[in-house]
Design a protein around this motif. Structure first.
Motif, PDB file in Angstrom:
ATOM      1  N   MET A 218       0.767  -1.227  -0.087  1.00  0.00           N
ATOM      2  CA  MET A 218      -0.187  -0.119  -0.098  1.00  0.00           C
ATOM      3  C   MET A 218       0.861   1.174  -0.067  1.00  0.00           C
ATOM      4  SD  MET A 218      -2.980   1.459   0.266  1.00  0.00           S
ATOM      5  CE  MET A 218      -4.313   0.674   0.914  1.00  0.00           C
ATOM      6  N   MET A 219       1.964   1.206   0.893  1.00  0.00           N
ATOM      7  CA  MET A 219       2.740   2.456   0.912  1.00  0.00           C
ATOM      8  C   MET A 219       3.395   2.627  -0.654  1.00  0.00           C
ATOM      9  SD  MET A 219       2.202   4.126   3.576  1.00  0.00           S
ATOM     10  CE  MET A 219       3.533   5.198   3.871  1.00  0.00           C
ATOM     11  N   VAL A 220       4.027   1.605  -1.027  1.00  0.00           N
ATOM     12  CA  VAL A 220       4.633   1.642  -2.231  1.00  0.00           C
ATOM     13  C   VAL A 220       3.599   2.523  -3.236  1.00  0.00           C
ATOM     14  CG1 VAL A 220       5.669   0.589  -4.093  1.00  0.00           C
ATOM     15  CG2 VAL A 220       5.759  -0.066  -1.829  1.00  0.00           C
ATOM     16  N   THR A 221       2.359   1.889  -3.556  1.00  0.00           N
ATOM     17  CA  THR A 221       1.750   2.785  -4.349  1.00  0.00           C
ATOM     18  C   THR A 221       1.515   4.295  -4.036  1.00  0.00           C
ATOM     19  OG1 THR A 221      -0.305   1.875  -2.950  1.00  0.00           O
ATOM     20  CG2 THR A 221       0.224   0.735  -4.770  1.00  0.00           C
ATOM     21  N   ILE A 222       1.471   4.541  -2.798  1.00  0.00           N
ATOM     22  CA  ILE A 222       1.049   5.841  -2.471  1.00  0.00           C
ATOM     23  C   ILE A 222       2.445   6.598  -2.799  1.00  0.00           C
ATOM     24  CG2 ILE A 222       0.890   7.358  -0.404  1.00  0.00           C
ATOM     25  CD1 ILE A 222      -0.765   5.279   1.012  1.00  0.00           C
ATOM     26  N   MET A 223       3.508   6.221  -2.746  1.00  0.00           N
ATOM     27  CA  MET A 223       4.765   6.883  -3.236  1.00  0.00           C
ATOM     28  C   MET A 223       4.851   6.941  -4.624  1.00  0.00           C
ATOM     29  SD  MET A 223       7.936   5.611  -0.783  1.00  0.00           S
ATOM     30  CE  MET A 223       7.367   4.112  -0.118  1.00  0.00           C
ATOM     31  N   ILE A 224       4.480   5.928  -5.482  1.00  0.00           N
ATOM     32  CA  ILE A 224       4.702   6.253  -6.883  1.00  0.00           C
ATOM     33  C   ILE A 224       3.762   6.972  -7.256  1.00  0.00           C
ATOM     34  CG2 ILE A 224       4.157   4.908  -8.854  1.00  0.00           C
ATOM     35  CD1 ILE A 224       5.239   2.243  -7.470  1.00  0.00           C
ATOM     36  N   LEU A 225       2.344   6.862  -6.664  1.00  0.00           N
ATOM     37  CA  LEU A 225       1.470   7.965  -7.217  1.00  0.00           C
ATOM     38  C   LEU A 225       1.770   9.505  -6.809  1.00  0.00           C
ATOM     39  CD1 LEU A 225      -1.965   6.499  -5.961  1.00  0.00           C
ATOM     40  CD2 LEU A 225      -1.381   7.252  -8.179  1.00  0.00           C
ATOM     41  N   LEU A 226       2.387   9.719  -5.594  1.00  0.00           N
ATOM     42  CA  LEU A 226       2.940  10.950  -5.320  1.00  0.00           C
ATOM     43  C   LEU A 226       3.991  11.451  -6.116  1.00  0.00           C
ATOM     44  CD1 LEU A 226       2.991  11.208  -1.254  1.00  0.00           C
ATOM     45  CD2 LEU A 226       1.520  12.505  -2.990  1.00  0.00           C
ATOM     46  N   ILE A 227       4.988  10.603  -6.616  1.00  0.00           N
ATOM     47  CA  ILE A 227       5.963  10.980  -7.450  1.00  0.00           C
ATOM     48  C   ILE A 227       5.495  11.462  -8.811  1.00  0.00           C
ATOM     49  CG2 ILE A 227       8.040  10.194  -8.932  1.00  0.00           C
ATOM     50  CD1 ILE A 227       8.647   8.291  -6.400  1.00  0.00           C
ATOM     51  N   PHE A 228       4.353  10.749  -9.208  1.00  0.00           N
ATOM     52  CA  PHE A 228       3.752  11.157 -10.564  1.00  0.00           C
ATOM     53  C   PHE A 228       3.211  12.398 -10.521  1.00  0.00           C
ATOM     54  CE2 PHE A 228       4.815   8.183 -13.664  1.00  0.00           C
ATOM     55  CZ  PHE A 228       4.403   6.791 -13.202  1.00  0.00           C
ATOM     56  N   GLY A 229       2.431  12.598  -9.342  1.00  0.00           N
ATOM     57  CA  GLY A 229       1.647  14.012  -9.090  1.00  0.00           C
ATOM     58  C   GLY A 229       2.763  14.908  -8.885  1.00  0.00           C
ATOM     59  N   LEU A 230       3.956  14.641  -8.537  1.00  0.00           N
ATOM     60  CA  LEU A 230       5.213  15.755  -8.670  1.00  0.00           C
ATOM     61  C   LEU A 230       5.498  15.920  -9.685  1.00  0.00           C
ATOM     62  CD1 LEU A 230       6.379  17.534  -6.166  1.00  0.00           C
ATOM     63  CD2 LEU A 230       8.250  15.715  -6.635  1.00  0.00           C
ATOM     64  N   ILE A 231       5.570  15.018 -10.657  1.00  0.00           N
ATOM     65  CA  ILE A 231       6.095  15.126 -12.166  1.00  0.00           C
ATOM     66  C   ILE A 231       4.930  16.094 -12.695  1.00  0.00           C
ATOM     67  CG2 ILE A 231       6.519  14.238 -14.482  1.00  0.00           C
ATOM     68  CD1 ILE A 231       7.552  11.663 -12.426  1.00  0.00           C
ATOM     69  N   PHE A 232       3.782  15.591 -12.611  1.00  0.00           N
ATOM     70  CA  PHE A 232       2.700  16.505 -13.332  1.00  0.00           C
ATOM     71  C   PHE A 232       2.913  18.051 -12.873  1.00  0.00           C
ATOM     72  CE2 PHE A 232      -0.229  14.404 -15.913  1.00  0.00           C
ATOM     73  CZ  PHE A 232       0.236  12.954 -15.709  1.00  0.00           C
TER      74      PHE A 232
ATOM     75  N   THR B 149      -4.565  20.145 -13.216  1.00  0.00           N
ATOM     76  CA  THR B 149      -5.795  19.080 -12.992  1.00  0.00           C
ATOM     77  C   THR B 149      -5.337  17.745 -12.859  1.00  0.00           C
ATOM     78  OG1 THR B 149      -6.718  20.487 -14.761  1.00  0.00           O
ATOM     79  CG2 THR B 149      -8.240  19.017 -13.435  1.00  0.00           C
ATOM     80  N   GLY B 150      -4.467  17.375 -13.673  1.00  0.00           N
ATOM     81  CA  GLY B 150      -3.988  16.082 -13.865  1.00  0.00           C
ATOM     82  C   GLY B 150      -3.199  15.762 -12.417  1.00  0.00           C
ATOM     83  N   GLY B 151      -2.154  16.700 -12.211  1.00  0.00           N
ATOM     84  CA  GLY B 151      -1.407  16.536 -10.943  1.00  0.00           C
ATOM     85  C   GLY B 151      -2.249  16.306  -9.547  1.00  0.00           C
ATOM     86  N   LEU B 152      -3.284  17.506  -9.702  1.00  0.00           N
ATOM     87  CA  LEU B 152      -4.152  17.214  -8.630  1.00  0.00           C
ATOM     88  C   LEU B 152      -4.824  15.918  -8.379  1.00  0.00           C
ATOM     89  CD1 LEU B 152      -5.482  20.193  -7.135  1.00  0.00           C
ATOM     90  CD2 LEU B 152      -7.204  18.586  -7.333  1.00  0.00           C
ATOM     91  N   VAL B 153      -5.451  15.314  -9.296  1.00  0.00           N
ATOM     92  CA  VAL B 153      -6.155  14.250  -9.446  1.00  0.00           C
ATOM     93  C   VAL B 153      -5.136  13.261  -8.666  1.00  0.00           C
ATOM     94  CG1 VAL B 153      -6.908  12.367 -10.984  1.00  0.00           C
ATOM     95  CG2 VAL B 153      -7.658  14.805 -11.135  1.00  0.00           C
ATOM     96  N   ILE B 154      -3.938  13.242  -9.285  1.00  0.00           N
ATOM     97  CA  ILE B 154      -3.103  12.002  -8.965  1.00  0.00           C
ATOM     98  C   ILE B 154      -2.468  12.117  -7.438  1.00  0.00           C
ATOM     99  CG2 ILE B 154      -0.671  10.905  -9.115  1.00  0.00           C
ATOM    100  CD1 ILE B 154      -1.064  11.584 -12.216  1.00  0.00           C
ATOM    101  N   THR B 155      -2.286  13.474  -7.110  1.00  0.00           N
ATOM    102  CA  THR B 155      -1.891  13.570  -5.746  1.00  0.00           C
ATOM    103  C   THR B 155      -2.962  13.297  -4.760  1.00  0.00           C
ATOM    104  OG1 THR B 155      -0.785  15.650  -6.755  1.00  0.00           O
ATOM    105  CG2 THR B 155      -0.306  15.012  -4.546  1.00  0.00           C
ATOM    106  N   MET B 156      -4.165  13.781  -5.042  1.00  0.00           N
ATOM    107  CA  MET B 156      -5.440  13.692  -4.197  1.00  0.00           C
ATOM    108  C   MET B 156      -5.758  12.331  -4.175  1.00  0.00           C
ATOM    109  SD  MET B 156      -6.401  16.485  -2.924  1.00  0.00           S
ATOM    110  CE  MET B 156      -6.965  18.059  -3.048  1.00  0.00           C
ATOM    111  N   SER B 157      -5.422  11.558  -5.221  1.00  0.00           N
ATOM    112  CA  SER B 157      -5.871   9.869  -4.872  1.00  0.00           C
ATOM    113  C   SER B 157      -4.923   9.354  -4.039  1.00  0.00           C
ATOM    114  CB  SER B 157      -5.922   9.310  -6.397  1.00  0.00           C
ATOM    115  OG  SER B 157      -4.688   9.575  -6.876  1.00  0.00           O
ATOM    116  N   ALA B 158      -3.535   9.788  -3.865  1.00  0.00           N
ATOM    117  CA  ALA B 158      -2.569   9.250  -3.110  1.00  0.00           C
ATOM    118  C   ALA B 158      -2.963   9.540  -1.756  1.00  0.00           C
ATOM    119  CB  ALA B 158      -1.217   9.995  -3.434  1.00  0.00           C
ATOM    120  N   PHE B 159      -3.401  10.938  -1.594  1.00  0.00           N
ATOM    121  CA  PHE B 159      -3.885  11.451  -0.189  1.00  0.00           C
ATOM    122  C   PHE B 159      -4.961  10.472   0.383  1.00  0.00           C
ATOM    123  CE2 PHE B 159      -2.120  15.742  -1.131  1.00  0.00           C
ATOM    124  CZ  PHE B 159      -1.131  15.453  -0.545  1.00  0.00           C
TER     125      PHE B 159
END
Lengths: 84, 106
Positions: B1-15, B41-51
């Motif tokens: 679970m934590m790994v997916t959150i980290m990956i999502l956050l990294i993608f959100g950061l890139i966006f 918008t894309g970055g926000l969607v990814i980061t929010m799903s990580a949260f």
């Protein structure tokens, strides 16, 4: 966060500033949730972020509705002299 | 679970980074709208799903409600952000802002 602020300050036309404000708004929403996570009280900050998202949307709508009547942006002789 | 959150956050950061740099680098107002509208918008969607994934972890009722509220914010921004960008473009065109052409002389 600093780059859109730079665009807000420098942006030749008013609409660049609007784009900067919109970008800052969407970044603050994420930052609000982060602060909520830090303080371990997420449910309070989620409501604040939701309210801020609505405010940001309405502010950008009102500003763009207000600025569209501005005719003096570029004089029609093709010279690119941004007046604002 | 934590790994997916980290990956999502990294993608959100890139966006988000792409969006911010795109706002600065693009030559004209109209081209600057693309990164501002889409990438933020894309970055926000990814980061929010990580949260949301992070807050749902204890699986008690209160955490589930909070993550549902986060998803609500994502849906809300998903609908409103493009309309806001659309109204900016509308205002730009009505105010007589010409799109930028590539000058050959440069």
């Amino acid at each position: 966060m600093l780059l859109p602020t730079y665009r807000c300050l420098i942006g030749p036309t008013v609409f660049d500033r609007l784009v900067g404000v919109n970008a800052i708004g969407s970044k603050t929403i994420v930052m609000l949730i982060l602060i909520g996570l830090i303080y371990k009280r997420v449910d309070m900050f989620v409501d604040i972020a939701l309210a801020y998202a609505m405010l940001n949307f309405i502010a950008v709508l009102a500003a763009s509705r207000y600025f569209q009547k501005q005719k003096g942006l570029y004089d029609k002789t093709g010279k690119r002299t941004p007046l604002i | 679970m934590m790994v997916t959150i980290m990956i999502l956050l990294i993608f959100g950061l890139i966006f988000f980074a792409g969006g911010a740099i795109g706002i600065i680098r693009f030559p004209d107002f109209y081209s600057r709208l693309h990164p501002a509208g889409k990438l933020d918008t894309g970055g926000l969607v990814i980061t929010m799903s990580a949260f949301a994934l992070y807050t749902i972890q204890p699986f008690d009722l209160e955490a589930i409600i909070t993550s549902i509220k986060i998803i609500l914010i994502v849906v809300f921004v998903f609908i409103t952000s493009p309309t806001a960008i659309h109204s900016i473009v509308d205002a730009g065109i009505r105010a007589g802002l010409e799109p930028w052409e590539k000058q050959e002389d440069k």
